[in-house]
Scaffold this motif. Sequence first.
Motif, short mmCIF file in Angstrom:
data_model
loop_
_atom_site.label_atom_id
_atom_site.label_comp_id
_atom_site.label_asym_id
_atom_site.label_seq_id
_atom_site.Cartn_x
_atom_site.Cartn_y
_atom_site.Cartn_z
N ILE A 1 72.47 10.08 43.08
CA ILE A 1 71.84 10.01 44.41
C ILE A 1 71.97 11.37 45.10
N LYS A 2 73.16 11.94 45.02
CA LYS A 2 73.39 13.24 45.67
C LYS A 2 72.42 14.30 45.11
N ASP A 3 72.20 14.24 43.80
CA ASP A 3 71.33 15.22 43.14
C ASP A 3 69.85 14.96 43.40
N HIS A 4 69.49 13.74 43.75
CA HIS A 4 68.06 13.40 43.89
C HIS A 4 67.66 13.07 45.31
N LEU A 5 68.48 13.50 46.25
CA LEU A 5 68.18 13.19 47.64
C LEU A 5 66.98 14.03 48.10
N THR A 6 65.89 13.35 48.42
CA THR A 6 64.71 14.06 48.91
C THR A 6 64.28 13.38 50.18
N GLN A 7 63.12 13.70 50.67
CA GLN A 7 62.60 13.02 51.85
C GLN A 7 62.05 11.64 51.51
N ALA A 8 61.97 11.33 50.21
CA ALA A 8 61.47 10.00 49.79
C ALA A 8 62.31 8.92 50.45
N PRO A 9 61.73 7.72 50.63
CA PRO A 9 62.57 6.68 51.23
C PRO A 9 63.87 6.55 50.45
N LEU A 10 64.96 6.46 51.20
CA LEU A 10 66.26 6.40 50.55
C LEU A 10 66.35 5.17 49.64
N LYS A 11 65.62 4.12 50.04
CA LYS A 11 65.68 2.88 49.27
C LYS A 11 65.22 3.10 47.82
N THR A 12 64.22 3.99 47.64
CA THR A 12 63.71 4.24 46.28
C THR A 12 64.82 4.81 45.39
N ILE A 13 65.56 5.76 45.92
CA ILE A 13 66.64 6.35 45.12
C ILE A 13 67.75 5.32 44.90
N ALA A 14 68.08 4.58 45.95
CA ALA A 14 69.14 3.58 45.82
C ALA A 14 68.76 2.54 44.77
N ASP A 15 67.50 2.11 44.81
CA ASP A 15 67.07 1.09 43.85
C ASP A 15 67.20 1.58 42.40
N LYS A 16 66.87 2.86 42.19
CA LYS A 16 67.02 3.43 40.83
C LYS A 16 68.48 3.34 40.39
N ALA A 17 69.38 3.73 41.30
CA ALA A 17 70.81 3.72 40.96
C ALA A 17 71.30 2.29 40.73
N ILE A 18 70.78 1.36 41.53
CA ILE A 18 71.19 -0.05 41.35
C ILE A 18 70.75 -0.56 39.98
N ASN A 19 69.50 -0.23 39.60
CA ASN A 19 69.00 -0.69 38.30
C ASN A 19 69.80 -0.10 37.15
N GLU A 20 70.19 1.14 37.30
CA GLU A 20 71.00 1.81 36.29
C GLU A 20 72.33 1.06 36.12
N LEU B 1 84.88 -2.79 41.76
CA LEU B 1 85.25 -1.43 42.15
C LEU B 1 84.38 -0.98 43.31
N ILE B 2 84.96 -0.17 44.20
CA ILE B 2 84.15 0.41 45.28
C ILE B 2 84.28 1.92 45.23
N ASP B 3 83.26 2.58 45.73
CA ASP B 3 83.28 4.05 45.79
C ASP B 3 82.27 4.48 46.85
N ASN B 4 82.36 5.72 47.28
CA ASN B 4 81.37 6.27 48.20
C ASN B 4 81.40 7.78 48.12
N MET B 5 80.32 8.39 48.57
CA MET B 5 80.22 9.85 48.49
C MET B 5 79.26 10.34 49.56
N GLN B 6 79.62 11.44 50.19
CA GLN B 6 78.64 12.05 51.10
C GLN B 6 77.58 12.71 50.25
N VAL B 7 76.29 12.42 50.53
CA VAL B 7 75.24 12.86 49.62
C VAL B 7 74.32 13.90 50.22
N ASN B 8 74.51 14.27 51.48
CA ASN B 8 73.64 15.31 52.06
C ASN B 8 74.46 16.52 52.50
#
Length: 285
Positions: free
Chosen positions: A211-230, A278-285
């Motif tokens: 997510i951190k590497d692919h953060l663009t102006q695209a809706p955040l949901k699109t990137i999140a959904d990709k990560a969820i599917n992965e 497990l839980i985790d978090n990261m600042q992505v911007n």
Amino acid sequence: MYLFKQKDDLERHLSTARKEGKRIGFVPTMGALHRGHLSLILAAKEHSDLVVCSIFVNPTQFNDPADFEKYPITIDQDILQLTSAGTDVLFLPSVQEMYPKGLAPEMHYDFGQLETVLEGAHRPGHFQGVGQVVHKLLNLVQPDKLFMGQKDFQQCLIINRLIKLLHLNVELVICPTLREQDGLAMSSRNLRLNATERQNALHISRALYYIKDHLTQAPLKTIADKAINELKGNGFDVDYLDMVSIAPDGNIDFPNTPGKDPLYAVVAAREISSNVRLIDNMQVN
Ligand code: AMP
């Protein structure tokens, strides 16, 4: 290092220290200590004159009884690690010592929106239990500074709110998440993973780096959904994976696009073969 199991002994010791003008730093834990915990002890040492650590596996914050039963306990190693890190006092109470009147809640904490999203939504009652135990511990230790890990992103917000609700005179210091070399966030629950599951758990931090590497102006949901599917494709049940920021009132915001505020990817997922959440978090911007 002094080890106290009784509240009275702890209070007596700390009241003497306070009279000597010592500033107290406090690190509450549930034990099974790792370098992440020790980094909090080191931060506390740097910013206080006397460091108190508590180890207490708090039954009231476990919404899943099996998770409580299986929580790792490594007390002998914990004591060795705390001693070598230069901890001054370890408080190691029993459940009876912390909850002499039983486990039923003595009061309700109004955490507002914070208790209805993310961990709050997926672990009913969890933050009330956290509130109860931290309230009791802060009353006992009365620290100048309280040290907690960014790893528990929402817990930090909850404790911040608890401090305000109760008008406590303590400064919350939030310390960065320590990771294994391969990126896995250090966690006591990692001890419950075998080698294969431990390897699989890496997908969680990888999702955050993705997510951190692919953060663009695209809706955040699109990137999140990709990560969820992965994650789903790699043997995880995903409770949530969201992009959030912290509102001025301390609530959690869910923006659609990146803004100026720090943006965090937050995730909770159950590794299916081990059934470890497990839980985790990261600042992505
Ligand atoms: P726990 O024993 O899991 O309740 O954690 C005790 C404290 O250590 C909490 O404030 C956690 O946020 C913090 N902590 C847990 N894991 C880490 C880590 N990997 N890096 C930094 N702090 C951590």
